[in-house]
Structures are given as structure tokens and as C-alpha cells.
Design an enzyme around this catalytic site. Structure first.
Site, mmCIF file in Angstrom:
data_model
loop_
_atom_site.group_PDB
_atom_site.id
_atom_site.type_symbol
_atom_site.label_atom_id
_atom_site.label_comp_id
_atom_site.label_asym_id
_atom_site.label_seq_id
_atom_site.Cartn_x
_atom_site.Cartn_y
_atom_site.Cartn_z
ATOM 1 N N GLY A 10 7.775 -2.219 -24.820
ATOM 2 C CA GLY A 10 6.429 -2.632 -24.407
ATOM 3 C C GLY A 10 5.423 -1.532 -24.684
ATOM 4 N NE ARG A 71 9.896 -6.187 -24.384
ATOM 5 C CZ ARG A 71 9.472 -5.186 -23.600
ATOM 6 N NH1 ARG A 71 10.172 -4.086 -23.524
ATOM 7 N NH2 ARG A 71 8.363 -5.314 -22.914
ATOM 8 C CG ASP A 102 15.406 1.340 -20.018
ATOM 9 O OD1 ASP A 102 14.387 0.832 -20.531
ATOM 10 O OD2 ASP A 102 16.115 0.745 -19.183
ATOM 11 C CB THR A 124 8.466 2.712 -19.734
ATOM 12 O OG1 THR A 124 8.360 1.535 -18.917
ATOM 13 C CG2 THR A 124 9.256 3.746 -18.961
ATOM 14 C CG ASP A 126 8.626 -0.878 -16.136
ATOM 15 O OD1 ASP A 126 7.487 -1.338 -15.947
ATOM 16 O OD2 ASP A 126 9.571 -1.550 -16.593
ATOM 17 C CG ASP A 128 12.359 2.197 -15.503
ATOM 18 O OD1 ASP A 128 11.935 2.682 -16.577
ATOM 19 O OD2 ASP A 128 12.750 1.014 -15.410
ATOM 20 N NE ARG A 161 -10.715 -16.905 -0.227
ATOM 21 C CZ ARG A 161 -11.624 -17.171 -1.155
ATOM 22 N NH1 ARG A 161 -11.972 -16.261 -2.030
ATOM 23 N NH2 ARG A 161 -12.168 -18.361 -1.205
ATOM 24 C CG MET A 168 3.975 -5.969 -15.629
ATOM 25 S SD MET A 168 3.683 -5.503 -17.346
ATOM 26 C CE MET A 168 3.401 -7.110 -18.073
ATOM 27 N N GLY A 169 6.965 -4.037 -13.411
ATOM 28 C CA GLY A 169 8.028 -3.097 -13.016
ATOM 29 C C GLY A 169 9.339 -3.854 -13.099
ATOM 30 N NE ARG A 170 12.571 -4.737 -18.781
ATOM 31 C CZ ARG A 170 11.963 -5.675 -19.473
ATOM 32 N NH1 ARG A 170 12.056 -6.926 -19.097
ATOM 33 N NH2 ARG A 170 11.265 -5.367 -20.537
ATOM 34 C CD GLU A 221 7.470 -7.496 -13.931
ATOM 35 O OE1 GLU A 221 6.877 -8.472 -14.397
ATOM 36 O OE2 GLU A 221 7.830 -6.526 -14.625
ATOM 37 N NE ARG A 269 -8.080 -19.063 -2.663
ATOM 38 C CZ ARG A 269 -9.244 -19.394 -3.201
ATOM 39 N NH1 ARG A 269 -9.584 -18.915 -4.375
ATOM 40 N NH2 ARG A 269 -10.073 -20.195 -2.559
ATOM 41 N NE ARG A 278 2.996 -3.711 -22.126
ATOM 42 C CZ ARG A 278 3.915 -4.653 -22.355
ATOM 43 N NH1 ARG A 278 4.809 -4.955 -21.436
ATOM 44 N NH2 ARG A 278 3.940 -5.274 -23.495
HETATM 45 O O1 F6P Z 1 9.103 -2.491 -19.533
HETATM 46 C C1 F6P Z 1 7.737 -2.539 -19.467
HETATM 47 C C2 F6P Z 1 7.261 -3.913 -19.051
HETATM 48 O O2 F6P Z 1 5.852 -3.849 -19.098
HETATM 49 C C3 F6P Z 1 7.774 -4.391 -17.704
HETATM 50 O O3 F6P Z 1 7.068 -3.854 -16.637
HETATM 51 C C4 F6P Z 1 7.612 -5.882 -17.838
HETATM 52 O O4 F6P Z 1 8.555 -6.560 -17.034
HETATM 53 C C5 F6P Z 1 7.893 -6.130 -19.275
HETATM 54 O O5 F6P Z 1 7.669 -4.908 -19.960
HETATM 55 C C6 F6P Z 1 7.028 -7.205 -19.896
HETATM 56 O O6 F6P Z 1 7.338 -7.275 -21.236
HETATM 57 P P1 F6P Z 1 6.656 -8.205 -22.332
HETATM 58 O O7 F6P Z 1 5.939 -7.291 -23.256
HETATM 59 O O8 F6P Z 1 7.789 -8.859 -23.001
HETATM 60 O O9 F6P Z 1 5.745 -9.153 -21.643
#
Ligand code: F6P
Length: 344
Positions: A10, A71, A102, A124, A126, A128, A161, A168-170, A221, A269, A278
């Protein structure tokens, strides 16, 4: 010397700053630099072209990557690794710099074992990747999250509200915790800490009783929350070459928002920040980190130190063995989660 540089996985802001740093350091040594396009796919398919000074000029502040990304998992299809190794020879690449998370770095570790002189740079959003305190792109992503929370606070407060913000964060909650901490989230849900919708609702009601008639809930997520049923089947339908499911299709943010509204009676909401995290220009932190890491990577090559990943540890740029970081994940420090909790 002729080196190749690629970006995989990504995209994040700061990739161009890293490419520029790699190229500029190498040019100073009198080396040639070749761009490998669309990640490992470019090495497998021979999409490799020389980069000139002009190609890396004016890109420091630009998001995305001038080299494209993918990828592509060379370990998935028999023969792909061999094709990549052949192309490295065919194009006369003495070394390769792989900038990625990774997955990209894991492939880099495998190729290194098979004889490709390569080094890795961690990026990344993320954050991580183990062995490094920060990865390129994380700081920009959490800055975007914090800015979004600032904006959502005023509208949530005006309308009394609850707003659920999915980030994000896989696998980990780095973006949720740091972004939530910086943006004053009233509750943060992460994969690292088990929580239930009952806890979230109780907290929101407590805030209401104290006169805080709005709440911002940040959710990573990948978080798993007791009593919340997400659409795992939909997410499983689309996997990438590394077997990653589409986490956005779980619909966690909207599902939580509905559950909160049903249980508390407060209008709720949701916002899914998605790829906004990103995009844009890299922050100062990411520009400097990418520049330091890019230069260090070329210096590693000059010393003949291959199979290493550049890392930030404390204030110092250093390097760690690529094979030590492959297939591992750096979870959020529990102390950081506790710190964020203090401000709920
Ligand atoms: O690994 C980085 C990341 O942005 C994650 O946080 C997210 O789950 C994923 O990539 C989304 O990837 P794509 O580019 O396939 O939408």
C-alpha cells in the site's frame, strides 16, 4: 555500481522522499539508479528503467510513488522468484533497495537468501513492522486522523451526536491509538485490547450524564468486538496475493454505529477514513525519516551489508536482519493504550 529501487504494498506519503534520497546518495557515489516499477511485479516482468536526476527532482513533498506499487507476491507462483532473479542479472543490478511493509520486506528476505543483494526500508501506515520504532507513512496517516477528529468534534458537539470513525490498520491498532490520542477520541477500539459494545455504550452514557452530549469513537478496521457481527463473508470474497482479506468490507464502523444508536438511543453516525489516510503530502517527520532511511540504505549497499532492513531505534538510524522481521508484527504498547484511556 548500478542499483535498482522499488516500492511495494500500500502506498504512503514519504515514498517519493525515500526514492529521492536513495537516488541522490547513489548519484553522489557516481552510481547508476534504475527504477523498478510496480513493486516486485516490475522485477519479475522486467519493467525497469534508468532514473535520471530530473526524475527524482521536485518529488520530496509529493504523496504516492513515482515508481507505482503492487501487492505482487513472488512466492505465490512457482517460477516467479527465478524470473525476478534473472531480470536482476539481465539489467545488471548490483543491488536492490525494496521500500515496503512486511509483505514486500518478506519477499525481499526470501530473494536475498536466494542470492539477490538487497536491503529493505520499512514503510507502512500500519506501523507494525518489528525492529523499527516508526515506519515511513505512519506519521502522516495519524496526522490526517487527528485532523479529521478535530473536524468531527465540532459537528458531533453541535448536533449532540456520537460519531464512529473507522481507521485503517490490518493487524494492529497503531493508527487508532496514536490518531485517537492526538485527536482526543472518547473511546478507542483496537485489535490489541478486547472490548465489548456494552463497555462503549456505558462509557458514552456516562459522558452524557456528565454533560458531554457527544462522543467520538475511533475503531481500527481489524478490531474484534464482542457482540458485534461483521460481514466476514463479504470481506473474505476478495483477497490479495498475500491472502489478505478486504477489511473495509467487514463494515465494522457502520455496524458499531448502528449498535450504539440502538443501545443508547443517541443519534450515531459513522465515517470511514479509508485511503484518505494514505494520501496528501508527507509530514516533516516522514520526509526526514524517509530521507535518513534512503541515504542509510545506500550506505549499507556500499558496505556490502545485504539482507538488512534500515530501522529507526530511538533517535538513531540503524539496521536489523531482514529475516528477523519477516512474518512478525509489532503490536501497540499496552502503556500507550492505557495513556489514551486516561483521556476518555
Ligand atoms: O497495509 C496498509 C493498509 O493501508 C492497511 O491499513 C489496509 O487494511 C490495507 O492496506 C488496504 O489496502 P488496499 O490498498 O488494498 O485498499
Amino acid at each position: 555500481m548500478r542499483i535498482g529501487v522499488l516500492t511495494g504494498g500500500g502506498d504512503v506519503p514519504g515514498l517519493n522522499a525515500a526514492i529521492r534520497a536513495v537516488a541522490r546518495r547513489a548519484f553522489e557515489y557516481g552510481w547508476e539508479v534504475y527504477g523498478i516499477y510496480d513493486g516486485w511485479k516490475g522485477l519479475r516482468d522486467g519493467i525497469i528503467k534508468p532514473l535520471e536526476r530530473a526524475d527524482v527532482s521536485g518529488i520530496l513533498h509529493r504523496g504516492g510513488t513515482i515508481l507505482g506499487s503492487s501487492r505482487t507476491n513472488l512466492a505465490k507462483k512457482p517460477g516467479d522468484m527465478e524470473k525476478a532473479l534473472e531480470n536482476a542479472k539481465k539489467f545488471g543490478l548490483d543491488a536492490v533497495v525494496a521500500i515496503g511493509g512486511d509483505d514486500t520486506l518478506g519477499v525481499c528476505a526470501q530473494l536475498t537468501k536466494r542470492g539477490l543483494p538487497a536491503v529493505g526500508i520499512p514503510k507502512t501506515m500500519d506501523n507494525d513492522v518489528v525492529g523499527t520504532d516508526y515506519c515511513i507513512g505512519f506519521n502522516t496517516a495519524v496526522t490526517t486522523v487527528a485532523e479529521a477528529l478535530d473536524k468531527l468534534h465540532s459537528t458531533a458537539e453541535a448536533h449532540h451526536r456520537v460519531i464512529v470513525v473507522e481507521v485503517m490498520g490490518r493487524y494492529t491498532g497503531w493508527v487508532a491509538v496514536m490518531g485517537g490520542l492526538a485527536g482526543g477520541a472518547d473511546y478507542i477500539l483496537t485489535p490489541e485490547k478486547p472490548s465489548s459494545i456494552a463497555d462503549v455504550c456505558e462509557h458514552i452514557k456516562r459522558r452524557w450524564a456528565m454533560g458531554k452530549k457527544f462522543s467520538i469513537v475511533v475503531v481500527a478496521e481489524a478490531a474484534k468486538i464482542a457482540e458485534v457481527i461483521t460481514d466476514e463473508a463479504e470481506a473474505e470474497k476478495r483477497k490479495d496475493e498475500f491472502g489478505h482479506i478486504r477489511l473495509d468490507l467487514r463494515g465494522l464502523g457502520p455496524t458499531i454505529a448502528t449498535a450504539i444508536e440502538e443501545r443508547t438511543g443517541f443519534e450515531t453516525r459513522f465515517v470511514v477514513l479509508g485511503h484518505l489516510q494514505r494520501g496528501g503530502s508527507p509530514t516533516v517527520f516522514d520526509r526526514v525519516l524517509a530521507t535518513r532511511m534512503g541515504v542509510y540504505a545506500v550506505n549499507l549497499i556500499r558496505q556490502g551489508k545485504f539482507g538488512r532492513m534500515v530501522a529507526l531505534q530511538g533517535d538513531k538510524i540503524t539496521d536489523v536482519p531482514l529475516e528477523e522481521i519477516a512474518d512478525k508484527r509489532k503490536a501497540v504498547d499496552p502503556e500507550l493504550i492505557e495513556l489514551a484511556q486516561l483521556f476518555y
